[in-house]
Design an enzyme around this catalytic site. Sequence first.
Site, PDB file in Angstrom:
ATOM      1  CB  CYS A   1      -0.950  -0.016   1.186  1.00 26.67           C
ATOM      2  SG  CYS A   1      -0.156  -0.337   2.789  1.00 26.67           S
ATOM      3  CE1 TYR A   2       2.490   4.704   4.782  1.00 28.59           C
ATOM      4  CE2 TYR A   2       2.996   2.599   5.805  1.00 28.59           C
ATOM      5  CZ  TYR A   2       2.559   3.902   5.918  1.00 28.59           C
ATOM      6  OH  TYR A   2       2.204   4.408   7.133  1.00 28.59           O
TER       7      TYR A   2
END
Length: 885
Positions: free
Chosen positions: A682-683
């Site tokens: 996600c990051y």
Amino acid sequence: MLAASRVSALTPQVARFQAVRVAGQRQAALTAVRRCGNVSVRSIQSVAQTDRDTITRLLYSIGTKREVERHLRIFSSSSHPSQPAKFAVIKVGGAVLDQIDELALSLSFLYRVGLYPVVLHGAGPQLNGIIESEGVIPDYIDGIRVTDAKTLQIARRVFLEQNLKLVGALEQLGTRARPITSGVFTADYLDKEKYNLVGNITRVDKRPIEASIRAGALPILTSLAETPDGQILNVNADIAAGELAKELEPMKIVFLNEKGGMFHGVTGEKLDVINLDEEYEQLMKEPWVKYGTKLKLREFKELLDHLPRSSSVAVISADHLQRELFTDSGAGTLIRRGYRLFKHNSIESVGADRFRQVIHDRDPEVQSGVSSVTSVLSSLQKTPYTIYGDEPLDAVAIVTHPEGEVPIMTKLLASRSGVLNNVIDNVFNAIKKDHRKLFWTAKVDDDNRSWHFERADGSFTRAGKSLFWYGVQDVAEVQRIVKDFEAKGRLERAYLPVGPSAPPQQPFPGATRSYSTLARRQVPSGSRGYATAVTSQPTSTEPKRLALIGARGYTGQALATLLSGHPYIDLTHVSSRQLAGYPLQGYTKSSITHSNLSVEDVERMEKDGEVDAWVMALPNGVCKPFVDAIDRGAKVRSSGESSVIVDLSADYRFESGWKYGLPELYGRDGIRKSKRISNPGCYATSTQLLIAPLLKYVKHASEPTVFGISGYSGAGTVTGTSDADGRPTTVPKVTPESLAGGFRPYSLTDHIHEREAGRHLSSLLADPTNPIKVAFIPSVAPWFSGIISTLSVPLSEKVTARDVKALYEEKYSGEKLIHVKAGVPGLSDIENKHGWTVGGFQVHSEGDRAVVVGGLDNLLKGAATQCLQNLNLTLGYDEYDGIPL
């Protein structure tokens, strides 16, 4: 209509070169004619044809050859010597006149392919600048400029200067143009006491316009009008363009503005198409439709209500005009009356006389004498059928579907308007929603033969006809179905045995594409979405089965909820050790109970072909035994093919042989061809999307730094106490209470996402052997979901904030899940949203460092939504199926 491919680089550079070069060729040829009195007019015509061929070939770079030639043919047929101004009215905003070179090039393109638009321009910004410098303050009432004698005097001068400026720019490119500054519009005073010298157009004289076109020159008009007794009046240019269009009834009315379209007032997204018949009433109720937007929509509707249904309005920038006119997918905002689709099971419901007329006018077999209208109608009485179409019958299809048998589309008949306005695609997509399998035929000399190939899973040709189908992937099944068709008399000619197909025309220059009996199609993204609801049509409709390993965590729950709304993927197995025996919550298609699949279970299921795809939603380091089991099962599987695997962990993000699944950056084709896909972190997703547009400006040997803050769901879950029914619960690993209202930085160096982002971004560099390094600092915050990432990047050269924003707009143009905004994205822009939002573009006062902010929901675009994108691509569906857009 418009194009998906970007040609902004083509138009100012290549087009400028070609237009100037061709102009030089034409001038040299004309000089030779003058010197040699016995040179025939054919020489001049030959040069003109060379011009047209050259520019036509350039147009192929913005769309398929089929698209360009179809639109050219339709537009060319719209003009006749008796009515030569039927092609287009183009209204040029005053701000666009400041980009005179781009505007002249775009108009010259049209001229050189034999199209003569009627051009009408305003000059509002130029007029304001001059009257303010002369001490006159502009006065507006209800958005209308109050025009006194001094203002009108200045306006006449400004209009004339801008008109001659545009004419001169066109003439320099070898494009003949004629200034027309009076004699077209007759007007009365709109309200003399209120607005003074402002006119309301009462009559349009098209004779000067048509005379200009017959003389081979583009007519360039201003929006000044005269009263019957000769008083000059100022008229709003938009209104003048509308009145002009009502008189000329052109196929296209184009409003050129500097923004390149109309935009959603909340999301900031460009509106792709507005179908007034279907959307107008709802749009006018939307809270973001107000002021100027509401006024323009009202004016567009009033205009189109007076014009043939084949007419449409386009709002577009000058440099993308070719894409708007010559391709299906477009670049600006298309406004049309639209169509309401229907489906009826009887001819009477459609209207027998209207239906007969469509068959008579469009059916090629009726026109060639092979069949008759009566025989076509009689054949429909022998079997159940459905007629699909739109209200004006611009596209009509007949599908026969005896109970328990595979349906056949026996007729697909479209008018010129139906092709031009994509009605034929929408009718076909309506059929696909109802029928997962379909067969149909087309003659080999069909003008739109490539259209059929692009929408079929397979085909073959025999004796001048091609048989097409979708929804069937096995040759033996095709042969069985065709044999049944012939036995029951549903196909008129023999197609057995099933054989190879003849290749269609190449869809675009330089491309080679073979079509075998089971060639998978890649349908061009030519369908324009709706302003009120984005629609997406699948490239495949075959149902597939999916198993989810690791369904307890937040990501597994989010994916199960998404799959509940997917039209074709069925979730058949969910595995969770803690929840085994308990029903799956949030999935509504069917009742599913959690199981605890072992490695041996997975290997057996893969061997027996129980599922088509696996999703691994497991912690890092746990996935490999299950992947190995699938590999072993695939080796002994009867089909010899492996199921798809999408891994949500970090286990395979660095593995060769696995495709890294970030479609917006690393392409869709690789995902479509792969069966082993690693879903990005996600990051890492937000980090890479932030850095990618600025890669070529990153200062050498420096490290872009990303500071990321995530909701606590990103930290994962642990098993909580059981509920009243004894069901184990899931609780966050990091609670908001533990954060005491603040946020907590962690993994301050060497986070795995640093390596992940740096590794994959390096593949985008001109020299991948000199990789980029990324510095990343994560933190956890007391909200549930959503990541806000701030990028700080040293620059190798000075740029402005406007330049930076333009880089992101260009990089992500056309991406449905990426939203570019001016301001800094907040949590409300990203939480529970399926896309990624970027904004807050800033550059240090010394111009050597840029700061950009991006955000996404870590459970959606950061995990489950991106997983579904990858699943859709690799399983052959539309990328956005099941994703609420």
